[in-house]
Design an enzyme around this catalytic site. Structure first.
Site, PDB file in Angstrom:
ATOM      1  CG  ASN A  62      -1.882  -4.211 -13.559  1.00 23.74           C
ATOM      2  OD1 ASN A  62      -1.392  -3.235 -12.862  1.00 23.74           O
ATOM      3  ND2 ASN A  62      -0.592  -5.703 -12.650  1.00 23.74           N
ATOM      4  N   PRO A  73      -1.460   8.465 -15.144  1.00 23.07           N
ATOM      5  CG  PRO A  73      -3.454   8.683 -16.240  1.00 23.07           C
ATOM      6  CD  PRO A  73      -2.196   9.665 -15.696  1.00 23.07           C
ATOM      7  CB  SER A  86      -0.682   5.406 -22.030  1.00 20.66           C
ATOM      8  OG  SER A  86       0.331   6.404 -22.192  1.00 20.66           O
ATOM      9  N   GLY A 121       5.202  -0.309 -11.664  1.00 21.77           N
ATOM     10  CA  GLY A 121       5.117  -1.273 -12.800  1.00 21.77           C
ATOM     11  C   GLY A 121       6.869  -1.848 -12.661  1.00 21.77           C
ATOM     12  CB  SER A 122       8.655  -2.940 -15.749  1.00 29.16           C
ATOM     13  OG  SER A 122       8.959  -1.282 -15.847  1.00 29.16           O
ATOM     14  CB  CYS A 179       3.464  -7.147  -9.227  1.00 31.56           C
ATOM     15  SG  CYS A 179       3.225  -5.926 -10.298  1.00 31.56           S
ATOM     16  CD  GLU A 228       1.152   1.075  -4.005  1.00 28.07           C
ATOM     17  OE1 GLU A 228       1.262   0.217  -4.306  1.00 28.07           O
ATOM     18  OE2 GLU A 228       1.579   2.243  -3.488  1.00 28.07           O
TER      19      GLU A 228
HETATM   20  C1  SIN Z   1      -0.232  -5.140  -8.994  1.00 33.17           C
HETATM   21  O1  SIN Z   1      -0.324  -6.199  -9.640  1.00 33.17           O
HETATM   22  O2  SIN Z   1       0.653  -4.183  -9.527  1.00 33.17           O
HETATM   23  C2  SIN Z   1      -0.756  -5.712  -7.588  1.00 33.17           C
HETATM   24  C3  SIN Z   1      -1.654  -6.769  -7.477  1.00 33.17           C
HETATM   25  C4  SIN Z   1      -2.883  -6.457  -6.396  1.00 33.17           C
HETATM   26  O3  SIN Z   1      -2.888  -5.106  -5.596  1.00 33.17           O
HETATM   27  O4  SIN Z   1      -2.994  -7.476  -5.428  1.00 33.17           O
END
Ligand code: SIN
Length: 483
Positions: A158, A182, A184, A234-235, A290, A463
């Site tokens: 995404n 990364p 796929s 990820g999920s 996310c 992060e």
């Molecule tokens: C994500 O959807 O995993 C990251 C979104 C963001 O950095 O704002």
């Protein structure tokens, strides 16, 4: 840019990279398509165990040299890499628009966002501070923050650029070497970025990028004792599996997993601001983030007014191919993503919700879905499943306690949002929401300087920000006997 599609195609490299060398593999290849049309835009090699082990060995061999490199030199490398990215913002944006489907203008914003992590962590490399302490044993204790070791970084489709740099920035700043896997669906942006890293002077071996089956490559990375750190976006189910696989070698883990973000609008909020910010948060990447608001709770006295205003604005969003002028919502990444949004919409309708705008697949067909707003129905499904698409379900609430209980009644806890002009309430609710992040009167909190991460089953680790580098360092204590 005259022809962004051509610029994107010119940046496609159909190979993986082990220790900076292009690897095409001898076996099968994985097709990558343009989600807007389904047209195949290129292939990457379907690599496996042998190549992943080679990449791990390269990261292991390069680690002593890179981790002992003067941090100011690592910072200089990150700045040079960032400079090259700055020169290629349009091209990288076009590449992301092509392989991910996000609108070109938005993709360029992602390229800038991605680069901000490299610039930020260049500074952090120069501030890898330790501390000193007198000990009751008569010693002086001196601490150093040292790189944890070779890191495996598994990134999603995404945000093909930003999720990579949000991991590689701190990893390189700390002195880690890395093997990247990364997604796929969107490998070409990552490959282009890794090529630029080598152009910026990264030592051979410090970074490899492996394409292929995620489960196979993930299995090799997680079981290797040479890999000391795994960062995954990820999920939640995949995150749990990877954490399990890392347990025997006790790797350091950062897990940026799923969310089901609540967005709460109190009656005292500025409704126009709340509408504009809901759209900003929800329709970023066509609803595929996310941190997208997944369920919108509005105080009953203003719920009809808010819903109508939101629906009117959402109805104006242009849907289409990433490269068309004015497009705000692109296709979803794959067919099953469209099926999921459709299922969520059906659920709302079955539970008595009303469709205020949109309401189904888009007339463009394929992976396009109409930006949709509903009011009413039942929120239970949206507490536990991310829609990951352009659907905004609105539910009315009657009290602060009720809405807080609903917001927190979820296994997830990544992002959350609230809109109010009452400062006491903003702090009270903001602090009680079970989420790693809470946007107050804003629908967009992501920046390199803000800590990004979740609680509960949305994962752990942060992060970006001053905390991001902590995920890539160990504290080494030297105890000096004083005589
Ligand atoms: C994500 O959807 O995993 C990251 C979104 C963001 O950095 O704002």
């Amino acid at each position: 840019m005259a022809d962004p599609r051509a610029a994107a195609r010119a940046l496609i490299s159909e190979h993986a990279l082990i220790a900076g060398e292009a690897v095409t593999g001898s076996g099968s290849r994985i097709a990558v398509d343009d989600p807007a049309t389904g047209e195949i835009i290129g292939h990457v090699p379907d690599l496996g165990e042998a190549e992943t082990k080679q990449a791990i060995q390269a990261a292991h061999d390069a680690f002593p040299g890179w981790s002992r490199t003067d941090p100011h030199k690592r910072a200089a490398f990150l700045r040079e890499w960032a400079r090259l990215i700055d020169e290629n913002i349009d091209g990288l944006g076009a590449l992301m628009a092509l392989e991910n489907g996000k609108p070109f203008e938005e993709a360029k914003v992602e390229a800038v966002y991605a680069n901000s992590f490299l610039k930020w962590f260049a500074g952090e490399a120069e501030r890898l501070l330790g501390d000193t302490q007198d000990s009751p044993l008569g010693h002086a204790i001196i601490t150093f923050r040292q790189a944890v070791g070779p890191a495996a970084l598994i990134t999603p489709w995404n945000f093909p650029a930003a999720m990579l740099t949000r991991k590689l920035g701190p990893a390189f700043a700390a002195g880690c070497t890395a093997v990247v896997k990364p997604a796929s669906q969107t490998p070409f942006t990552a490959i282009a970025l890794v090529e630029l890293a080598y152009k910026a002077g990264l030592p051979k071996g410090a970074l490899s990028l492996i394409t292929g089956d995620a489960a196979t490559i993930g299995g090799v990375l997680t079981s290797s004792p040479l890999i000391r750190k795994l960062s995954f976006t990820g999920s939640t189910p995949v995150g749990k599996k990877l954490a399990e696989q890392c347990a025997p070698t006790l790797k350091r883990l950062s897990m940026e997993l799923g969310g089901a973000a609540p967005l709460i609008v109190f009656a005292d909020a500025d409704l126009d601001v709340a509408v504009a910010e809901t759209i900003k948060g929800k329709f970023r990447n066509s609803g595929q983030t996310c941190v997208c608001p997944n369920r919108v709770y509005v105080e009953r006295s203003v719920s009809e007014e808010f819903a109508e205003k939101l629906a009117a604005e959402v109805a104006k969003l242009k849907v289409g191919n990433a490269f068309e002028d004015g497009v705000k919502v692109g296709p979803l990444i794959e067919d099953k993503a469209v099926d999921k949004v459709e299922r969520h919409l059906e659920h709302i309708k079955e539970k008595g919700g009303r469709v205020l705008t949109g309401g189904g697949r888009h007339e463009l067909g394929g992976r396009f879905f109409q930006p949709t707003v509903t009011l009413g129905g039942d929120d239970a499904l949206f507490r536990e499943e991310e829609t990951f698409g352009p659907l905004v379900p609105i539910f009315a609430f009657d009290s602060e306690d009720e809405v807080l209980a609903k917001a927190n009644d979820s296994e997830f806890g990544l992002a959350s949002y609230l809109f109010t002009r009452d400062l006491d309430r903003a702090f009270r609710v903001g602090r009680q929401i079970e989420a790693g992040m809470c946007g107050i009167n804003t629908g967009l909190t992501s920046t390199a300087v803000a800590p990004f991460g979740g609680v509960k089953e949305s994962g752990y680790g942060r992060e970006g920000s001053t905390h991001g580098i902590d995920e890539y360092v160990d504290i080494k204590a030297l105890t000096l006997g004083l005589r």
